[in-house]
Design an enzyme around this catalytic site. Structure first.
Site, mmCIF file in Angstrom:
data_model
loop_
_atom_site.group_PDB
_atom_site.id
_atom_site.type_symbol
_atom_site.label_atom_id
_atom_site.label_comp_id
_atom_site.label_asym_id
_atom_site.label_seq_id
_atom_site.Cartn_x
_atom_site.Cartn_y
_atom_site.Cartn_z
ATOM 1 N N LYS A 52 54.248 -12.730 72.179
ATOM 2 C CA LYS A 52 55.042 -12.319 71.018
ATOM 3 C C LYS A 52 54.132 -12.013 69.828
ATOM 4 O O LYS A 52 54.328 -11.021 69.113
ATOM 5 C CB LYS A 52 56.070 -13.406 70.670
ATOM 6 C CG LYS A 52 57.209 -13.446 71.681
ATOM 7 C CD LYS A 52 58.100 -14.669 71.596
ATOM 8 C CE LYS A 52 59.063 -14.649 72.783
ATOM 9 N NZ LYS A 52 59.848 -15.877 72.941
ATOM 10 N N GLN A 96 60.666 -21.335 69.970
ATOM 11 C CA GLN A 96 60.473 -21.186 71.417
ATOM 12 C C GLN A 96 61.137 -22.363 72.152
ATOM 13 O O GLN A 96 60.894 -23.518 71.839
ATOM 14 C CB GLN A 96 58.960 -21.131 71.721
ATOM 15 C CG GLN A 96 58.629 -20.873 73.167
ATOM 16 C CD GLN A 96 59.077 -19.483 73.645
ATOM 17 O OE1 GLN A 96 58.898 -18.486 72.961
ATOM 18 N NE2 GLN A 96 59.676 -19.433 74.820
ATOM 19 N N ASP A 119 66.972 -14.162 67.552
ATOM 20 C CA ASP A 119 67.313 -14.418 68.959
ATOM 21 C C ASP A 119 68.820 -14.288 69.198
ATOM 22 O O ASP A 119 69.265 -14.227 70.344
ATOM 23 C CB ASP A 119 66.873 -15.838 69.351
ATOM 24 C CG ASP A 119 65.617 -15.832 70.214
ATOM 25 O OD1 ASP A 119 65.311 -14.784 70.806
ATOM 26 O OD2 ASP A 119 64.970 -16.896 70.298
#
Ligand code: NDP
Length: 284
Positions: A52, A96, A119
């Site tokens: 990422k 994460q 997200d």
């Protein structure tokens, strides 16, 4: 048209557009910023986080990394998220997953400001997706939609069968197909006659996590097949949830594994971050 849907090529062209948008925003004084928070030493998570970061750098997006030790308390993590919620350089916050067992995952995800929830996992954003007015769409299912669009698949009136009902893939992709006016069937581990359900599909989206469980003879002649599954078999080989070799004989278009949906997830994370930065630039 080649019937193999090339996720790498679709992702690369989207990333070019994202980099161009980022350069434009930066020139106007708003550099898109993504905060990535990793707690603990999970090796797979470390790999994802570093992918990422690299993707942000390549697109010109500012990335703010927070690598915290496994013994970080829930309160410390929540305090960091509060700080990032207030930080004006940050347009997206990504925590994460999975988090260590002593931290309540939903509490953490719900602490992220919905306006920075790139997200799309916050219940506010899930609710907006359900009501047909999405702010952030979750990255993997959004990537699936972008692939269908790039392939020229028209969903209105089509029978879509989604195999899998997880919150991160199955349910949101079903909602997104519904929003495009498909007739959607969601299957799961208790579904009866799964093969017959899949045989009726114009578009099959498999997100199960079981190697090659969707058989070639379940695929209707001419159907479109999107395989979200990533399953490791043996030491090195990756396969999807669909028996690719047999399914490609009948499908009109099909994603491979690897090189299909995989490259789209991080691409859509960048996309969501830049969309968020555009809202910041516009003062919304
Ligand atoms: P989950 O394990 O959360 O969900 C799997 C779903 O499949 C569940 O709804 C389950 O049903 C259903 N299922 C399990 N067994 C069967 C069966 N025999 N018949 C029908 N349905 C079944 O997985 P995820 O949604 O998180 O991930 C699915 C796959 O996609 C995995 O391979 C994962 O690695 C991959 N993935 C890939 C990504 C990418 O490419 N970037 C990103 C995210 C995931 P039930 O609810 O009844 O248990």
């Amino acid at each position: 048209m080649d019937k193999i849907i090339d996720g790498k090529a679709i992702a690369a062209s989207l990333r070019q557009a994202i980099a161009a948008d980022t350069a434009k925003l930066t020139a106007q004084g708003t550099t898109p910023g993504l905060a990535v928070v990793l707690v603990g030493e999970d090796p797979a998570s470390r790999v994802y986080v570093s992918m990422k970061e690299k993707a942000c750098a390549a697109a010109g997006i500012y990335s703010d990394e927070h690598k915290l030790p496994a013994e970080t308390t829930e309160a410390q993590l929540l305090a960091l998220i509060e700080e990032l919620n207030r930080d004006e350089r940050i347009d997206g916050i990504l925590v994460q997953l999975p988090l260590p067992a002593h931290i309540d995952e939903s509490k953490v995800l719900e602490a992220i400001s919905p306006a920075k929830d790139v997200d799309g996992f916050h219940p506010y954003n899930v609710g907006r997706l359900v009501t047909g007015n999405p702010l952030f769409r979750p990255c993997t299912p959004y990537g699936v939609m972008k692939m269908l669009e790039a392939t020229g698949v028209e969903l209105a009136g089509k029978e879509v069968v989604v195999v899998g009902r997880s919150n991160i893939v199955g349910k949101p992709v079903a909602l997104m197909c519904l929003a495009e006016h498909a007739t959607v069937t969601i299957c799961h581990s208790r579904t009866r006659d799964l093969a017959d359900k899949v045989r009726a599909a114009d578009v099959v989206i498999a997100a199960v996590g079981r190697p090659e469980m969707v058989k070639g003879d379940w695929i209707k002649e001419g159907a479109v097949v999107i395989d979200v599954g990533v399953n490791r078999v043996g030491e090195k080989k990756l396969v999807g949830d669909v028996d690719f070799a047999a399914a490609r004989e009948r499908a009109s278009a099909i994603t491979p594994v690897p090189g299909g949906v995989g490259p789209m997830t991080i691409t859509m994370l960048l996309y969501n971050t830049v969309e968020s930065a555009k809202r910041r630039a516009a003062g919304k």
